[in-house]
Design an enzyme around this catalytic site. Sequence first.
Site, PDB file in Angstrom:
ATOM      1  N   LYS A 189       0.951  -1.030   0.194  1.00  0.00           N
ATOM      2  CA  LYS A 189       0.367  -0.219   0.142  1.00  0.00           C
ATOM      3  C   LYS A 189       0.778   0.904  -0.572  1.00  0.00           C
ATOM      4  CE  LYS A 189      -2.728   0.444   3.753  1.00  0.00           C
ATOM      5  NZ  LYS A 189      -3.119   2.147   4.470  1.00  0.00           N
ATOM      6  N   ARG A 239       3.104   6.338  -3.219  1.00  0.00           N
ATOM      7  CA  ARG A 239       3.890   7.197  -3.508  1.00  0.00           C
ATOM      8  C   ARG A 239       4.180   6.749  -5.570  1.00  0.00           C
ATOM      9  NH1 ARG A 239       4.153   5.432   1.970  1.00  0.00           N
ATOM     10  NH2 ARG A 239       5.735   7.583   2.941  1.00  0.00           N
ATOM     11  N   ARG A 267      -8.290  12.187  12.726  1.00  0.00           N
ATOM     12  CA  ARG A 267      -6.573  11.881  12.569  1.00  0.00           C
ATOM     13  C   ARG A 267      -6.040  13.489  13.087  1.00  0.00           C
ATOM     14  NH1 ARG A 267      -5.520   7.223   9.423  1.00  0.00           N
ATOM     15  NH2 ARG A 267      -3.528   7.146   9.551  1.00  0.00           N
ATOM     16  N   ASP A 311       2.229  -1.532  12.247  1.00  0.00           N
ATOM     17  CA  ASP A 311       0.718  -1.582  11.849  1.00  0.00           C
ATOM     18  C   ASP A 311       0.814  -2.629  11.376  1.00  0.00           C
ATOM     19  OD1 ASP A 311      -0.368   0.939  10.526  1.00  0.00           O
ATOM     20  OD2 ASP A 311       0.819   0.179   8.901  1.00  0.00           O
TER      21      ASP A 311
END
Length: 424
Positions: free
Chosen positions: A20, A25, A120, A313
């Site tokens: 991901k 990018r 966030r 993560d």
Amino acid sequence: MANIRREKGLNGTIAIPGDKSISHRAVMFGAIAEGTTKVSNFLLGEDCLSTIACFRKLGVKIDQSGNDVTIYGKGLTGLQEPKEVLDVGNSGTTIRLMLGILANVPFHCTIIGDDSIGKRPMKRVTDPLREMNAQIDGREDGQYTPLSIRGGNIKGIHYDSPVASAQVKSAILLAGLKGEGVTTVTEPLQSRDHTERMLRAFGCTVEVTGQTVSLRGGQSLIGTEIEVPGDISSAAFFLVAGAIVPNSKIVLKNVGLNPTRTGIIDVLQKMGAILSVDHVRNEEFEPCGDITIETSKLQGIEIGGSLIPRLIDEIPIIALLATQATGTTVIKDAEELKVKETNRIDTVVQELKKLGVKIEATSDGMIIYGNQKLQGGIVDSHGDHRIGMMLAIASCIADGEVEIQRSDAVSVSYPNFFDQLASL
């Protein structure tokens, strides 16, 4: 909603979908490069599709055929003022890195996202970009979306980041591409380095010394070809499944092995997992290889310090892993979990407790007790893709059926997750 009950081992081979972080990018850098960029094994998750949608609104032509994406770069100065707001959906990577890119362009943009994005923190990015002369406003002085930005006339800075965050680092470096002078970011611990690696792949000179990264403004990116390796954060769910589901052996193909991301492998090995890595390749850009894992006897450990940015993560699935180890596992120094898609300290503890797990939340992590038997029950992803997938793997060792509410959240990063789980 998904209902899962598993009564046999997990055996087979899985090709892990594209990373991901690298997929995001590749599109962003291709959009601001000169010339054409071709990307293979692009991740078709909702987050990465949000990135494509945003850059199309900025005037970039992007063709997609399956997992192959072609970006017709405009160069930084070729981006166009969008006629509508830029909606990043659930993607923190999209909004934070795109802010860095938009800091370079002398037009106005408004950026929004879903409810999760609206909670966030963005000042970790907007504050340094303001120091670089970008004009940014938003709720609570730029802490939350919606955000508005007008860029141009960027100056380089030396920024000491209070957090080890690849998104913060990347936003500042991207803002510095057309900035005056040198832009430097120093982190307290090293975060993932996909931006540095990809900038070099696009022909940019980037200097790295320890936890300090710098680049000189005025550089242009040149279109290239990018083959995206499989996402180790997605592979982590099947690595843990292979280790804890009885009578299992799983081979995961084409998994990214970037050293700033392989904390999950280190943890599995320290806990005693039977694991091997083979056919390592592509080391000059983003290393990848094949990983084999099988049912293992595990030992609880302590996880913290410089290891945390390398597996932030993966902590939800590591918490599940720890329930099947002998002894206690302590996860600390992981305050960053509180500002992910959910407060992952709270959601992991809350949902695993519903399955009968003895687990405690702490101010910066959690304590997980080992050798536990999980029971069936009704659980909730809270709209967080990584919580949803962790609960799906938990269902494979639960004594009874597990019903996962809001299981569709997994499509953010792993659209075919349930299909691949069912194939084993």
